[in-house]
Design an enzyme around this catalytic site. Structure first.
Site, PDB file in Angstrom:
ATOM      1  N   VAL A  65     -13.219 -97.240   7.118  1.00 26.95           N
ATOM      2  CA  VAL A  65     -14.622 -96.840   7.909  1.00 26.95           C
ATOM      3  C   VAL A  65     -14.509 -95.295   7.945  1.00 26.95           C
ATOM      4  CG1 VAL A  65     -15.876 -96.915  10.167  1.00 26.95           C
ATOM      5  CG2 VAL A  65     -14.350 -98.691   9.405  1.00 26.95           C
ATOM      6  N   HIS A  66     -15.641 -94.905   7.164  1.00 26.96           N
ATOM      7  CA  HIS A  66     -15.726 -93.299   7.024  1.00 26.96           C
ATOM      8  C   HIS A  66     -16.924 -92.643   7.523  1.00 26.96           C
ATOM      9  CE1 HIS A  66     -17.324 -93.959   3.156  1.00 26.96           C
ATOM     10  NE2 HIS A  66     -17.504 -92.574   3.189  1.00 26.96           N
ATOM     11  N   ARG A  67     -18.207 -93.354   7.040  1.00 24.85           N
ATOM     12  CA  ARG A  67     -19.462 -92.783   6.984  1.00 24.85           C
ATOM     13  C   ARG A  67     -19.731 -92.361   8.645  1.00 24.85           C
ATOM     14  NH1 ARG A  67     -22.755 -93.462   2.543  1.00 24.85           N
ATOM     15  NH2 ARG A  67     -21.478 -94.784   0.929  1.00 24.85           N
TER      16      ARG A  67
END
Length: 351
Positions: free
Chosen positions: A208-210
């Site tokens: 998860v990075h956005r």
């Protein structure tokens, strides 16, 4: 070119760009085309940057602008200033950019303002969500580029709808080239499963990075709930991006059943992914890598640029619980996309 060897300035800044640049760099070397690599510094964590250059046989960047941890506007502006200076100094025949990051936009904008042609690898992708910064970067870069290298037929069609048909080529996907290279090396060198005490095909990999998922508290809570539901079925290994680590630390509560680990090198990540039972991610690149390794994926977003992975049954949006029959995706190519791209570049430079 009057017998003078062509010179390309390549702009990269984020993990997916390093991966895409590696097979093309090897193909450029084989074709005798000189390449200067510029690292904007957008991904600066050693496990998100330095290790990829070593593992992917990618030359150390000639320049590192060290631009990171700023707002979109400030980051893009400083990259633009630095890349412009390098173009004026090095006088390349072509500027090569990848994907949809601030580094992509800054590289294309600096080049086109100085009348240097731009080549865009991974052109034509569209999520049709203009709230995503990446979507703005994609559209703007495509409309500044002279050479547009599309990984899929859908990408070619997207460009045609926007009036772009000259210099557009369907090349297949260089990420597939990179995946083949990485899998063969990782099988011989990676011990990540032993280090994490994992049994193949018994765990799920998550990333998860956005900003749309990490910076909105309600959205982040929904993502965490989805990870926890998955953890009721099998162990979840969350490979935590630096931004995600910060957000989770601020929450001061663990995610039940989810094991968070530091970012991995490309080879270890490829081997962890290849042996997973499933993937949960908001990464565009990882959706495709999951398919390359034939691992089912759930995308933690409301849309995806990689619609063919959904249509082929290997991927689905987290809002869609429907299972579709799985089939092969032939348009990603046969692992020769980098060579095809370099052939087009060479013809363009020969003029």
């Amino acid at each position: 070119m009057s017998g003078v060897s062509p010179r390309i300035l390549t702009v990269v800044g984020a993990r997916p760009q390093f991966i895409k640049a590696a097979p093309i760099a090897r193909a450029l070397r084989a074709a005798g085309i000189a390449e200067m690599l510029v690292h904007t510094g957008q991904h600066f964590d050693p496990m998100m940057s330095d290790v990829f250059f070593r593992e992917l046989d990618l030359a150390t960047p000639a320049y590192n602008l060290n631009v990171h941890s700023l707002s979109h506007g400030a980051m893009t502006a400083r990259m633009l200033e630095g890349i412009e200076e390098l173009i004026l100094r090095e006088r390349p025949d072509l500027v090569l950019v990848y994907g949809d990051t601030n580094s992509t936009l800054a590289g294309a904008l600096a080049a086109v303002k100085l009348h240097v042609p731009v080549a865009h690898v991974e052109a034509g992708l569209r999520s049709f969500n203009r709230r995503m910064p990446e979507e703005i970067n994609r559209v703007a870069t495509d409309h500044m580029s002279r050479l547009l290298f599309c990984p899929t037929g859908a990408a070619v069609a997207n460009l045609a709808r926007e009036g772009l048909s000259t210099g557009v080529f369907a090349t297949g996907d260089v990420m597939y080239d990179a995946a083949i290279f990485a899998a063969s090396k990782a099988e011989l060198s990676s011990n990540i499963l032993e280090l994490l005490a994992l049994i193949p095909k018994t765990y799920t990999v998550a990333t998860v990075h956005r900003a749309e998922n990490t910076d909105d508290e309600m959205r982040l809570a929904q993502v965490i709930a989805r990870l926890e539901r998955e953890a009721e079925l099998r162990p979840v290994i969350l490979v935590a991006h630096p931004r995600t680590r910060q957000r989770l630390a601020a929450r001061k509560s663990a995610i039940v059943g989810v094991r968070a680990i530091e970012p991995l090198g490309y080879l270890d990540m490829a081997w962890l992914l290849r042996n997973a039972a499933g993937v949960l991610t908001d990464s565009g690149g990882l959706q495709k890598e999951a398919y390359f390794h034939r691992v089912p994926c759930v995308t933690l977003r409301d849309e995806t640029e990689w619609v063919e992975t959904v249509e082929a049954g290997w991927n689905r949006l987290w809002s869609d619980e429907a299972d579709r029959p799985r089939r092969e995706i032939t348009e990603y190519g046969t692992g020769r996309s980098a060579e095809i791209i370099v052939e087009h570049i060479a013809r363009f430079l020969e003029g």
